[in-house]
Design a protein around this motif. Sequence first.
Motif, PDB file in Angstrom:
ATOM      1  N   LEU A 218       0.820  -1.207   0.000  1.00 19.08           N
ATOM      2  CA  LEU A 218       0.000   0.000   0.000  1.00 19.08           C
ATOM      3  C   LEU A 218       0.859   1.264   0.000  1.00 19.08           C
ATOM      4  O   LEU A 218       0.462   2.291  -0.571  1.00 19.08           O
ATOM      5  CB  LEU A 218      -0.929   0.000   1.211  1.00 19.08           C
ATOM      6  CG  LEU A 218      -2.074  -1.022   1.182  1.00 19.08           C
ATOM      7  CD1 LEU A 218      -2.812  -1.030   2.512  1.00 19.08           C
ATOM      8  CD2 LEU A 218      -3.045  -0.733   0.037  1.00 19.08           C
ATOM      9  N   LYS A 219       2.008   1.195   0.611  1.00 16.27           N
ATOM     10  CA  LYS A 219       2.920   2.342   0.638  1.00 16.27           C
ATOM     11  C   LYS A 219       3.369   2.698  -0.777  1.00 16.27           C
ATOM     12  O   LYS A 219       3.489   3.869  -1.139  1.00 16.27           O
ATOM     13  CB  LYS A 219       4.134   2.021   1.520  1.00 16.27           C
ATOM     14  CG  LYS A 219       5.089   3.191   1.692  1.00 16.27           C
ATOM     15  CD  LYS A 219       6.236   2.823   2.627  1.00 16.27           C
ATOM     16  CE  LYS A 219       7.186   4.002   2.792  1.00 16.27           C
ATOM     17  NZ  LYS A 219       8.334   3.648   3.689  1.00 16.27           N
ATOM     18  N   ILE A 220       3.631   1.689  -1.585  1.00  9.68           N
ATOM     19  CA  ILE A 220       4.028   1.928  -2.974  1.00  9.68           C
ATOM     20  C   ILE A 220       2.859   2.513  -3.760  1.00  9.68           C
ATOM     21  O   ILE A 220       3.033   3.436  -4.565  1.00  9.68           O
ATOM     22  CB  ILE A 220       4.510   0.621  -3.641  1.00  9.68           C
ATOM     23  CG1 ILE A 220       5.748   0.084  -2.931  1.00  9.68           C
ATOM     24  CG2 ILE A 220       4.814   0.848  -5.125  1.00  9.68           C
ATOM     25  CD1 ILE A 220       6.177  -1.298  -3.378  1.00  9.68           C
ATOM     26  N   GLN A 221       1.647   2.007  -3.507  1.00 10.82           N
ATOM     27  CA  GLN A 221       0.465   2.498  -4.221  1.00 10.82           C
ATOM     28  C   GLN A 221       0.234   3.979  -3.929  1.00 10.82           C
ATOM     29  O   GLN A 221      -0.024   4.760  -4.834  1.00 10.82           O
ATOM     30  CB  GLN A 221      -0.760   1.662  -3.839  1.00 10.82           C
ATOM     31  CG  GLN A 221      -1.964   1.838  -4.765  1.00 10.82           C
ATOM     32  CD  GLN A 221      -2.839   3.024  -4.382  1.00 10.82           C
ATOM     33  OE1 GLN A 221      -2.899   3.440  -3.210  1.00 10.82           O
ATOM     34  NE2 GLN A 221      -3.528   3.575  -5.363  1.00 10.82           N
ATOM     35  N   GLY A 222       0.284   4.352  -2.678  1.00  9.68           N
ATOM     36  CA  GLY A 222       0.301   5.761  -2.302  1.00  9.68           C
ATOM     37  C   GLY A 222      -1.032   6.485  -2.278  1.00  9.68           C
ATOM     38  O   GLY A 222      -1.080   7.662  -1.912  1.00  9.68           O
ATOM     39  N   GLY A 223      -2.131   5.835  -2.664  1.00  7.59           N
ATOM     40  CA  GLY A 223      -3.408   6.536  -2.705  1.00  7.59           C
ATOM     41  C   GLY A 223      -4.369   6.102  -1.626  1.00  7.59           C
ATOM     42  O   GLY A 223      -5.590   6.208  -1.796  1.00  7.59           O
ATOM     43  N   ASN A 224      -3.822   5.590  -0.530  1.00  4.37           N
ATOM     44  CA  ASN A 224      -4.675   5.068   0.540  1.00  4.37           C
ATOM     45  C   ASN A 224      -4.425   5.766   1.868  1.00  4.37           C
ATOM     46  O   ASN A 224      -4.772   5.234   2.916  1.00  4.37           O
ATOM     47  CB  ASN A 224      -4.440   3.557   0.687  1.00  4.37           C
ATOM     48  CG  ASN A 224      -2.955   3.224   0.793  1.00  4.37           C
ATOM     49  OD1 ASN A 224      -2.359   3.271   1.876  1.00  4.37           O
ATOM     50  ND2 ASN A 224      -2.332   2.896  -0.332  1.00  4.37           N
ATOM     51  N   ASN A 225      -3.838   6.952   1.801  1.00  5.44           N
ATOM     52  CA  ASN A 225      -3.538   7.701   3.028  1.00  5.44           C
ATOM     53  C   ASN A 225      -4.812   8.003   3.814  1.00  5.44           C
ATOM     54  O   ASN A 225      -5.836   8.377   3.249  1.00  5.44           O
ATOM     55  CB  ASN A 225      -2.837   9.020   2.684  1.00  5.44           C
ATOM     56  CG  ASN A 225      -1.461   8.777   2.085  1.00  5.44           C
ATOM     57  OD1 ASN A 225      -0.861   7.733   2.307  1.00  5.44           O
ATOM     58  ND2 ASN A 225      -0.978   9.729   1.310  1.00  5.44           N
ATOM     59  N   GLY A 226      -4.736   7.810   5.104  1.00  7.87           N
ATOM     60  CA  GLY A 226      -5.875   8.116   5.966  1.00  7.87           C
ATOM     61  C   GLY A 226      -6.709   6.907   6.318  1.00  7.87           C
ATOM     62  O   GLY A 226      -7.479   6.955   7.284  1.00  7.87           O
ATOM     63  N   PHE A 227      -6.575   5.815   5.550  1.00  6.15           N
ATOM     64  CA  PHE A 227      -7.332   4.602   5.903  1.00  6.15           C
ATOM     65  C   PHE A 227      -6.513   3.331   5.701  1.00  6.15           C
ATOM     66  O   PHE A 227      -7.036   2.227   5.732  1.00  6.15           O
ATOM     67  CB  PHE A 227      -8.645   4.537   5.108  1.00  6.15           C
ATOM     68  CG  PHE A 227      -8.512   4.279   3.629  1.00  6.15           C
ATOM     69  CD1 PHE A 227      -8.760   3.020   3.102  1.00  6.15           C
ATOM     70  CD2 PHE A 227      -8.153   5.300   2.763  1.00  6.15           C
ATOM     71  CE1 PHE A 227      -8.671   2.780   1.739  1.00  6.15           C
ATOM     72  CE2 PHE A 227      -8.060   5.078   1.395  1.00  6.15           C
ATOM     73  CZ  PHE A 227      -8.315   3.813   0.887  1.00  6.15           C
ATOM     74  N   THR A 228      -5.205   3.499   5.543  1.00  9.90           N
ATOM     75  CA  THR A 228      -4.307   2.367   5.307  1.00  9.90           C
ATOM     76  C   THR A 228      -4.452   1.297   6.380  1.00  9.90           C
ATOM     77  O   THR A 228      -4.628   0.107   6.072  1.00  9.90           O
ATOM     78  CB  THR A 228      -2.840   2.844   5.273  1.00  9.90           C
ATOM     79  OG1 THR A 228      -2.719   3.918   4.333  1.00  9.90           O
ATOM     80  CG2 THR A 228      -1.908   1.711   4.868  1.00  9.90           C
ATOM     81  N   GLU A 229      -4.391   1.697   7.633  1.00 11.97           N
ATOM     82  CA  GLU A 229      -4.427   0.749   8.752  1.00 11.97           C
ATOM     83  C   GLU A 229      -5.780   0.039   8.852  1.00 11.97           C
ATOM     84  O   GLU A 229      -5.881  -1.044   9.428  1.00 11.97           O
ATOM     85  CB  GLU A 229      -4.125   1.479  10.061  1.00 11.97           C
ATOM     86  CG  GLU A 229      -2.690   1.977  10.195  1.00 11.97           C
ATOM     87  CD  GLU A 229      -1.697   0.838  10.392  1.00 11.97           C
ATOM     88  OE1 GLU A 229      -2.115  -0.259  10.797  1.00 11.97           O
ATOM     89  OE2 GLU A 229      -0.489   1.056  10.146  1.00 11.97           O
TER      90      GLU A 229
END
Length: 331
Positions: A218-229
Motif C-alpha cells: 500500500l505504501k508503494i500504491q500511495g493513494g490510501n492515506n488516511g485509511f491504510t491501517e
Amino acid sequence: MSNLIQKLKSKIDALLFWQTPIGEILNKIYDLRLFYKYSFKKEKFKSKNSHKAYLTKQYHIIEKGMALPNPRLGFGVAKIETLIKLSKSYLAQFPEDELTLAIKSCLKEYILFNKTNNVDITTPFYKNIENFIHGTDYSKNTGGVRNVSKLDLAKKTNIDYASFAKSRFSIRDFDKSDLKISQIIKAVDIAKHAPSVCNRQSWKANIYTEKKQILNLLKIQGGNNGFTESINKLIIVTTDTKSFTIMESNQVYIDGGIFSMSLILALHSLEIGACCLNTCFPFTKEKKVKSIGEIPENERLIMMIGIGNLKDNYKVAISSKKKIEEIIKIS
C-alpha cells in the motif's frame, strides 16, 4: 538535515520526471517490451500458459459457431484440424486436463450436430476427429453448447439490480474484525464468470493477508492515506500476458478491468467492503510491487483492492455521477 532534504528533492524530481512525455514514453516502451516478450504468435508458444490460451481460443471458436442461430453445416474445417494438431502437441508434453477434456467434449458435440443434420461423417476429416476424441470420459460435459430457458433465467435474475448496483460505494472505513479468507475465495469464484476474449480468463487474484506485506504494498500504491491501517486484506488483480497474441496488447487491461468490476460486485453481494486502488504509477514501482507481492514479470498490474468487513454504520463519498445525456449517444 541536508541529506534528508536532498533525498526528498530527489523523490520529487523522480515523480515529476514520470509525469513528463519522456516518462510516459518510457512506460509505454516497458509495456510493449513485456507484451512482446511473453505474448504468443500463431502456433508458436513460449510457455504452457500460451499453449493453453491458444487452444482455448481455437475451441471457443467452434463453441461460438454452434451457438449461432443457424450454424453452417461442416463449418470450421481448417480451424478444427489445427486445433487437433496442436492439442496432440500439448498432450505430448502435458497430461490430460480440464482444457483437453473440454476440447474433446466440444468436438464430440460438433460431430453430433453435423450427424443430426445429415452431414456425411464418414469422411477423413470426421474420422480424424473421432480418432482424437475416442476413449474420452464425457461424464462432465465441459465444452460445446447448452440450452438456456428464458423462464429459468427470469427466475435467477429476479432481483432489483438497479438498487444493488447503486448501493455500491468505495469503502474507506472498515470494521476492525478479521475478514474470512473463505468469503474472499467465494467472491473470486463468482467473479470468474466475467466475460473475456475467447474465454481465455487471463486474470489472477493475488490475495494478501499478512499486515506487514500489505502495508509495504500500500505504501508503494500511495493513494490510501488516511485509511491504510483500516484495510484488513488486499487483493491485487493482474492479467497474464502469456494469454494474448498479436494486436491484443490493450486486451490485457480490458479483460483485467472486466474481471475487476465483476469482483467488486461479487464482494459487494457478500457484504464485503472494498475500495479500488489504481496502479497508475511508473514501471519502476510496478517492479517493486511485483517483488514484494511475489508476482511474476509476465503478469501486468490492473488494480489493488483494499477490503474488509463493514461497520454497522459508515460514511462514503457521494461520488455524484454524470447525467445520462452526457454518457449515451444514439445514432
